[in-house]
Design a protein around this motif. Sequence first.
Motif, PDB file in Angstrom:
ATOM      1  N   ASN B   6       0.823  -1.221   0.000  1.00  0.00           N
ATOM      2  CA  ASN B   6       0.000   0.000   0.000  1.00  0.00           C
ATOM      3  C   ASN B   6       0.854   1.267   0.000  1.00  0.00           C
ATOM      4  O   ASN B   6       0.648   2.179   0.793  1.00  0.00           O
ATOM      5  N   LEU B   7       1.797   1.316  -0.892  1.00  0.00           N
ATOM      6  CA  LEU B   7       2.760   2.428  -0.896  1.00  0.00           C
ATOM      7  C   LEU B   7       2.168   3.678  -1.552  1.00  0.00           C
ATOM      8  O   LEU B   7       1.730   3.652  -2.702  1.00  0.00           O
ATOM      9  N   ILE B  20       0.563   1.163  -3.974  1.00  0.00           N
ATOM     10  CA  ILE B  20       1.200   0.085  -4.741  1.00  0.00           C
ATOM     11  C   ILE B  20       1.321  -1.150  -3.854  1.00  0.00           C
ATOM     12  O   ILE B  20       1.765  -1.050  -2.704  1.00  0.00           O
ATOM     13  N   ASN B  21       0.929  -2.282  -4.377  1.00  0.00           N
ATOM     14  CA  ASN B  21       1.153  -3.555  -3.698  1.00  0.00           C
ATOM     15  C   ASN B  21       1.892  -4.472  -4.669  1.00  0.00           C
ATOM     16  O   ASN B  21       1.450  -4.654  -5.803  1.00  0.00           O
ATOM     17  N   LEU B  22       3.014  -5.005  -4.210  1.00  0.00           N
ATOM     18  CA  LEU B  22       3.796  -5.845  -5.112  1.00  0.00           C
ATOM     19  C   LEU B  22       4.707  -6.739  -4.277  1.00  0.00           C
ATOM     20  O   LEU B  22       5.359  -6.275  -3.344  1.00  0.00           O
ATOM     21  N   THR B  23       4.730  -8.035  -4.620  1.00  0.00           N
ATOM     22  CA  THR B  23       5.654  -8.943  -3.945  1.00  0.00           C
ATOM     23  C   THR B  23       6.581  -9.552  -4.988  1.00  0.00           C
ATOM     24  O   THR B  23       6.134 -10.052  -6.016  1.00  0.00           O
ATOM     25  N   GLU B  54       7.902  12.153  -0.605  1.00  0.00           N
ATOM     26  CA  GLU B  54       7.327  11.984   0.722  1.00  0.00           C
ATOM     27  C   GLU B  54       6.492  10.711   0.721  1.00  0.00           C
ATOM     28  O   GLU B  54       5.583  10.559  -0.097  1.00  0.00           O
ATOM     29  N   ILE B  55       6.835   9.805   1.619  1.00  0.00           N
ATOM     30  CA  ILE B  55       6.060   8.564   1.725  1.00  0.00           C
ATOM     31  C   ILE B  55       4.922   8.851   2.706  1.00  0.00           C
ATOM     32  O   ILE B  55       5.159   9.110   3.887  1.00  0.00           O
ATOM     33  N   THR B  56       3.697   8.846   2.208  1.00  0.00           N
ATOM     34  CA  THR B  56       2.576   9.222   3.065  1.00  0.00           C
ATOM     35  C   THR B  56       1.912   8.009   3.714  1.00  0.00           C
ATOM     36  O   THR B  56       1.315   8.119   4.768  1.00  0.00           O
ATOM     37  N   GLN B  57       2.050   6.847   3.080  1.00  0.00           N
ATOM     38  CA  GLN B  57       1.438   5.634   3.629  1.00  0.00           C
ATOM     39  C   GLN B  57       2.191   4.430   3.120  1.00  0.00           C
ATOM     40  O   GLN B  57       2.842   4.491   2.081  1.00  0.00           O
ATOM     41  N   GLY B  58       2.054   3.317   3.834  1.00  0.00           N
ATOM     42  CA  GLY B  58       2.546   2.048   3.330  1.00  0.00           C
ATOM     43  C   GLY B  58       3.962   1.731   3.765  1.00  0.00           C
ATOM     44  O   GLY B  58       4.616   2.524   4.438  1.00  0.00           O
ATOM     45  N   GLU B  59       4.446   0.562   3.381  1.00  0.00           N
ATOM     46  CA  GLU B  59       5.811   0.185   3.729  1.00  0.00           C
ATOM     47  C   GLU B  59       6.432  -0.691   2.644  1.00  0.00           C
ATOM     48  O   GLU B  59       5.735  -1.229   1.773  1.00  0.00           O
ATOM     49  N   ILE B 224      -1.071  -0.377  -9.420  1.00  0.00           N
ATOM     50  CA  ILE B 224      -0.975  -1.503 -10.338  1.00  0.00           C
ATOM     51  C   ILE B 224      -2.406  -1.924 -10.671  1.00  0.00           C
ATOM     52  O   ILE B 224      -3.174  -2.308  -9.793  1.00  0.00           O
ATOM     53  N   VAL B 225      -2.764  -1.763 -11.949  1.00  0.00           N
ATOM     54  CA  VAL B 225      -4.151  -2.004 -12.327  1.00  0.00           C
ATOM     55  C   VAL B 225      -4.358  -3.391 -12.931  1.00  0.00           C
ATOM     56  O   VAL B 225      -5.472  -3.860 -13.063  1.00  0.00           O
ATOM     57  N   LYS B 226      -3.277  -4.021 -13.318  1.00  0.00           N
ATOM     58  CA  LYS B 226      -3.430  -5.348 -13.875  1.00  0.00           C
ATOM     59  C   LYS B 226      -2.113  -6.091 -13.745  1.00  0.00           C
ATOM     60  O   LYS B 226      -1.043  -5.507 -13.905  1.00  0.00           O
TER      61      LYS B 226
END
Lengths: 436, 253, 481
Positions: B6-7, B20-23, B54-59, B224-226
């Motif tokens: 959740n970046l 953004i979610n990505l592994t 600036e990172i506002t959310q996520g890790e 990431i939409v797809k």
Amino acid sequence: MKQLTELATPFASVADSTPLIGQQLPWLQSLREQATEQFKHNGLPAKKQEDWKYTSLWGLSQQAFTHTANQATVTTKQSDQLALLQDAYRVVIVDGVFSEELSTLADLPQGLTIDPLSTSIDSVEQLLGQQVDIAKPGLTALNTMLMNEGAVVSIASGVKLDKPVELLVINSGSTDNLAIHLRNIVSLAENSQATVIEHYVSMGDAGSFTNVVTEVVLAEHAELDHYKLQQESANAFHIATLAATQAESSQWRTNNISLGAKFARNDIQSRLMGEQAHTVMDGLYLVNGEQHIDNHTRIDHLVPNTTSEEVYKGVLDDNSHAVFNGKVIVHKDAQKTDANQSNRNLLLSRGCEIDTKPEMEIYADDVKCGHGSTVGQLDEEQLFFLRTRGLDAVSARSLLTYAFAVEVLERIPSEIIRQAFSVVIEQRLPRPSVAA
Amino acid sequence: MLEIKNLHASVDGKEILRGINLTVNAGEVHAIMGPNGAGKSTLSNVLAGRDGYEITQGEVIYKGENLLDLEAEERAQRGVFLAFQYPVEIPGVSNIYLLKAALNAVRQYQGLDDLDAIDFLTLVRSKMELVKMDESFLHRSVNEGFSGGEKKRNEILQMALLEPSLAILDETDSGLDIDALKIVSDGVNSLRSKDRSVVMITHYQRLLDYIVPDFVHVLSAGRIVKSGDKELAKELEKTGYSWVNETAEGQPA
Amino acid sequence: MAEQQQIDDILPGDYQAGFVTDIESDSLPPGLSEEVVREISRIKGEPEFLLEWRLQAYRHWLTLETPEWAHVNYPAIDYQAISYYSAPKKKTDGPKSLDEVDPELLRTYEKLGVPLDERARLAGVAVDAVFDSVSVANTFQDKLAEEGIIFMPFSKAVHEHPELIKKYLGSVVSYKDNFYAALNSAVFSDGSFVYIPKGKRCPMELSTYFRINAANTGQFERTLIIADDDAYVSYLEGCTAPMRDENQLHAAVVELVAMDRAEIKYSTVQNWYPGDENGVGGIFNFVTKRAACRGESSKVSWTQVETGSAITWKYPSVILQGDNSTGEFYSVAVTNNMQQADTGTKMIHLGKNTSSTIISKGISAGRSQNAYRGLVRVGPNADNARNYTECDSLLMGDKCAAHTFPYIEVKNPTAQVEHEASTSKISEDQLFYCKQRGLDVEDAVSMIVNGFCKQVIRELPMEFAVEAQNLLGLSLEGSVG
């Protein structure tokens, strides 16, 4: 501030009390009289004069100097350590006096002569004083009054030197506040080629005053690589004038590296008098503490088809103050002149000051002239790049600062000399070690 | 290896990455594609630790550590490598000096001794062969006067030498002619291994013909939409990105 | 040299504003003294404080010497041979409307293309016309007044808004500033006064046309523009003078004050009579123009197209006091024949995050001298100051000269200052290309020069840009064969 004419008086009396060379020569006596008159009239240059706008000689005028050196011992080993190059024709002047034993002039090749001014003064009438103007605000008149030593280097027609000449001027520190006035003459005959290094260095941290004038003459197709390295003590005053005349198709590359002295001023001038003549006038100043450095350069394009390139860079730290003034003058009818100049400065700390003034005066139309001047910081993009390659921020900064400085060595043709200078610069701006 | 959760990131108050979610697991090659302005370069810069975001959310978790807590050089020392879209010129710093300084920094972190001069040179030479670079490049200033292709090859040379765990290639194919593209791709392919992950960021499908990814993700408007396999890239090649924007607009935040 | 012959044949460029208006005027006899200063103040019925200020300036001026550092040469000016006041004779205290303005004057401005009448309304430009020493017509005053905007002759503002004059006059350019500023402060006669109140955007361009008509007269106008918080104004200034064999002195002072977030755009097209091809006659244009960006995020932009005057000595400057303030200087200076110009700017960075841009284009032709002189100074507290300077010179003919004297003084390590300059002749390739495409030399030169100056011209308001482009063409007519 009014002109400091009162300073002329103590220096003028030096002439009466010090044995000066060449007193038996009428032409020299007359030259010295004119110079004395000029100096008494002009005094020290003042800030009111455009060329001295950012540099005050007040500090110099407040310091009492002696013109008599105490006995000094400098060993060959010390001299070797101080010298920039080990393999060179070395002329050594210690505390204003030529040292035969430290100099290595025994086996000069055919076509090269190197003499101390003190023994060759009677043969330089045609050369001495030709490149400089004693009427100009500055200390050339004072130098002319009191010059007592120097190196006279001549290269005969067609001769190409196999190794450089290093003029090593050592202040031994044996005499507090010693003033010396040197006059060097370098003349290259047609088609000759030479490398000459002027190297000014102090042992210890005694106060001193070096006032040097170097006159350079390049005949047709002559090529001179000239370097000046100034590493005097943090209490030294260093004032230098360097002026060259270039005949047709001659090339003069000069690189002026200023690291030392409390106060340093360089006036460097090239006069391109023959077509196809080319000047490269580069320089670097690294200043910190309370240092003040002022470089005034001037390139006169006097005839058509001449070219010049100039790159001066400065790194300023602490409370230092640097001045750069680069004049390029394209005289009437000097068509097809191509002249380029750049001055770049890096300010590392609060308290330092840079005053830079690149100037062009152009009286011919078919020319290509340009200059650029920047004041700024290290490039953020480069810093980030280095950090993504694993260097920490401090290392990345010091590496980029070093790289900024050594760039002025790029045009030095000799690998050996470039190496020697980069070592000297690295002592001042250490970069992260990558030694295995 | 890398887990992005959740970046959200902004530049000058403007949100560019919006969750953004990505592994990325060890040994995988991921391609991130997307139209201009989707946030591709922002993602690579944020991962590498460039200032100004600036990172506002996520890790972002890399090998169990919070990557975002680390300085750029600390990330590099731990094996995160960014191949720049526009490699930086550094006049006055020779390529060989840079390579040595960078390698030393990584080895010191790993508790290894610096390589001696001979081992170092042997190693560099072998890596230069990989990207078909002439030894004269070693003594030239970093990227100064290099052509576009030479600069990109130089990036791959650095990667080959530093042997990162996670290589992020930012538009490495841009500005390359077909020969240079092949050299660069061969270099990257030869570095593929089960311990090493690669994230390729690219606008065009072309690169993926040479470096075949395990996964393809489409980035649009900061998300990431797809996701899919290499076939997704081919589909994109045909249909372009216009459909992507519509999809992105329709998605909830 | 056939080429040179061709050049000489076509020179000089036409000076189209060179006519004299036959009009009766009231002038003071030549000469300068405390009495003259008092007399000027008396004629204008000025309050005591202003007379006192003038007298202080005069006394200070007496202690000064003519500045000599500029790259210009001219015979010493006899300040006792100049008349310091000249005004067209008028029946009443001043025209109440255009109907009361002498028709001869209206015709003058008509000839100059300055819209004072109905056409002005159509053009949407409010105009103040200054003829010799006084303002003769000022349009749209009432309409602007409705918005709270003050735009009136300086001498009128002295009576109607003495508190503003007292507060701002000399606050940017002190009478002690320099020789000509001191002289101006002592003897200035009229000029324009503008005040834009808080939050107002001036709805139209304000414009002043200066005209020197009388012989042996100096013109010393004083312009003061204040943009209060969040205000905006665009101001235009045009200048012409008749062709006369004597040199005439023009020593104006312009002061601009921009408060918080205010913006002032000041454009000049200077076309004073440049003298003839042998350097006889022409205006000595010694002008002090300075702006104070006093408020945070304020902005001042100077744009100038200088084609006229025998000698131009002028450095429109910006003092960047407010944090985040911006200064700009866009200049085209053309010299031909025997003209001399020494012009540029000063950007003084004092506040934090201040930025400045300098774009200077110099074009020298004939036997003229054209110098750029600029100062960029970054004070020790001006963190993150930015300056970009670009300074290009074009030479046409082998008897002219172009000089560049940039001074850069930086005392803050966070500053980024970048200066670039180039000098070259007009490109043969470009000329040939244009000719090959069928353009005659003059059109080709005009086109290339306009291209060279584009960065500056595009900063001008539309109607001025057209005028400036035409002027460039005219001033350089025949400079290249």
